[in-house]
Write a protein that holds these residues in place. Structure first.
Motif, PDB file in Angstrom:
ATOM      1  N   TYR A  85     -17.992 -12.706 -20.580  1.00  0.00           N
ATOM      2  CA  TYR A  85     -16.958 -11.684 -20.749  1.00  0.00           C
ATOM      3  C   TYR A  85     -17.231 -10.840 -21.991  1.00  0.00           C
ATOM      4  CZ  TYR A  85     -14.503 -14.607 -17.355  1.00  0.00           C
ATOM      5  OH  TYR A  85     -14.174 -15.329 -16.235  1.00  0.00           O
ATOM      6  N   PHE A 143      -9.329 -11.674 -18.948  1.00  0.00           N
ATOM      7  CA  PHE A 143     -10.730 -11.569 -19.346  1.00  0.00           C
ATOM      8  C   PHE A 143     -11.416 -10.498 -18.492  1.00  0.00           C
ATOM      9  CE2 PHE A 143     -10.690 -16.105 -20.999  1.00  0.00           C
ATOM     10  CZ  PHE A 143     -10.870 -15.728 -22.329  1.00  0.00           C
ATOM     11  N   GLN A 144     -12.324  -9.764 -19.101  1.00  0.00           N
ATOM     12  CA  GLN A 144     -13.104  -8.783 -18.357  1.00  0.00           C
ATOM     13  C   GLN A 144     -14.443  -8.567 -19.050  1.00  0.00           C
ATOM     14  OE1 GLN A 144     -10.101  -5.673 -18.579  1.00  0.00           O
ATOM     15  NE2 GLN A 144     -11.282  -4.594 -20.144  1.00  0.00           N
ATOM     16  N   ARG A 145     -15.359  -7.962 -18.336  1.00  0.00           N
ATOM     17  CA  ARG A 145     -16.693  -7.746 -18.887  1.00  0.00           C
ATOM     18  C   ARG A 145     -16.822  -6.342 -19.478  1.00  0.00           C
ATOM     19  NH1 ARG A 145     -17.344 -11.066 -14.356  1.00  0.00           N
ATOM     20  NH2 ARG A 145     -18.468 -12.993 -14.847  1.00  0.00           N
ATOM     21  N   HIS A 193     -20.452 -18.342 -24.740  1.00  0.00           N
ATOM     22  CA  HIS A 193     -19.706 -18.709 -23.526  1.00  0.00           C
ATOM     23  C   HIS A 193     -20.581 -19.599 -22.652  1.00  0.00           C
ATOM     24  CE1 HIS A 193     -17.043 -17.157 -19.961  1.00  0.00           C
ATOM     25  NE2 HIS A 193     -17.205 -18.466 -19.961  1.00  0.00           N
TER      26      HIS A 193
END
Length: 221
Positions: free
Chosen positions: A125, A64-66, A133
């Motif tokens: 994310y 997961f990343q933003r 989320h």
């Protein structure tokens, strides 16, 4: 100048807002974050619901990343909170949870509403924008297995039952999934929590379950 040739701390920043040097909050960015920050928002791929499900089912939470510009805002705001509150955890306790005492009111997990609070993830994310989320914060612990850095079978079952009862009645079963960060990946330590993702839920249900919460990412410039 093409964005590919810019240093990571200038990508996604309008030219008229370029700082003369790398901001302090980005100086010690790790390799993963630097890679994300070096990516143009226009080139970023938001993870789809099937991709999110696969990441969680295979326990590859580290994938997961933003969105790059959101990551920059998150790192900047986190640095600000640490200066003002001493730590992100202190801010979460005082301002988001407003809990002065983390002692559970019940000895049985999930039995007392006073021991649980559902809020938006303040810095979600970079996933499909139809995905909501949420974070479920609890005053009681969820037992980890030291050998695996993951939940024990009993703790996993307790959370699974809670998620089904709380969210499953209002969101189709295939549109609900949850995960708990490995201890090594937690950004907020000492306050127990796990994550719930809902695909395209009824906004009225989300507003009710979060008591009208608004994530910080929608408030902070």
């Amino acid at each position: 100048m093409a964005h590919e040739t810019l240093p990571y701390w200038l990508v996604n920043v309008p030219r008229d807002q370029w700082p003369p040097s790398c901001p302090d909050f980005l100086l010690n960015a790790n390799a993963k974050d630097r890679g994300i920050l070096s990516t143009s928002d226009a080139d970023y791929h938001r993870q789809t619901w099937p991709e999110v499900q696969q990441i969680i089912r295979t326990n590859r939470i580290d994938l997961f990343q933003r969105v790059p510009s959101d990551l920059r805002r998150y790192l900047g705001y986190s640095a600000k909170l640490k200066k003002e509150y001493g730590s992100v955890m202190n801010f979460v306790l005082q301002e988001r949870l407003q809990w002065s005492d983390l002692t559970p009111s019940s000895s049985s997990p999930f039995s007392s509403p006073a021991d649980i609070k559902i809020l938006y993830n303040d810095w979600p994310y970079g996933v499909d924008e139809k995905i909501v989320h949420l974070v479920v914060w609890t005053k009681f612990d969820h037992e980890d297995d030291p050998a695996t850095d993951d939940l024990t079978a009993q703790a996993r079952q307790e959370i699974d039952n809670y998620v089904k009862q709380t969210f499953g009645r209002n969101v189709p079963v295939n549109n609900v999934i949850w995960f708990k960060n490995w201890r090594s990946l937690k950004s907020v330590h000492a306050v127990e929590h796990f994550h719930v993702m809902l695909y395209d839920p009824d906004p009225a249900f989300v507003e009710k379950i979060t008591n009208g919460d608004i994530p910080l990412s929608e408030k902070v410039p």
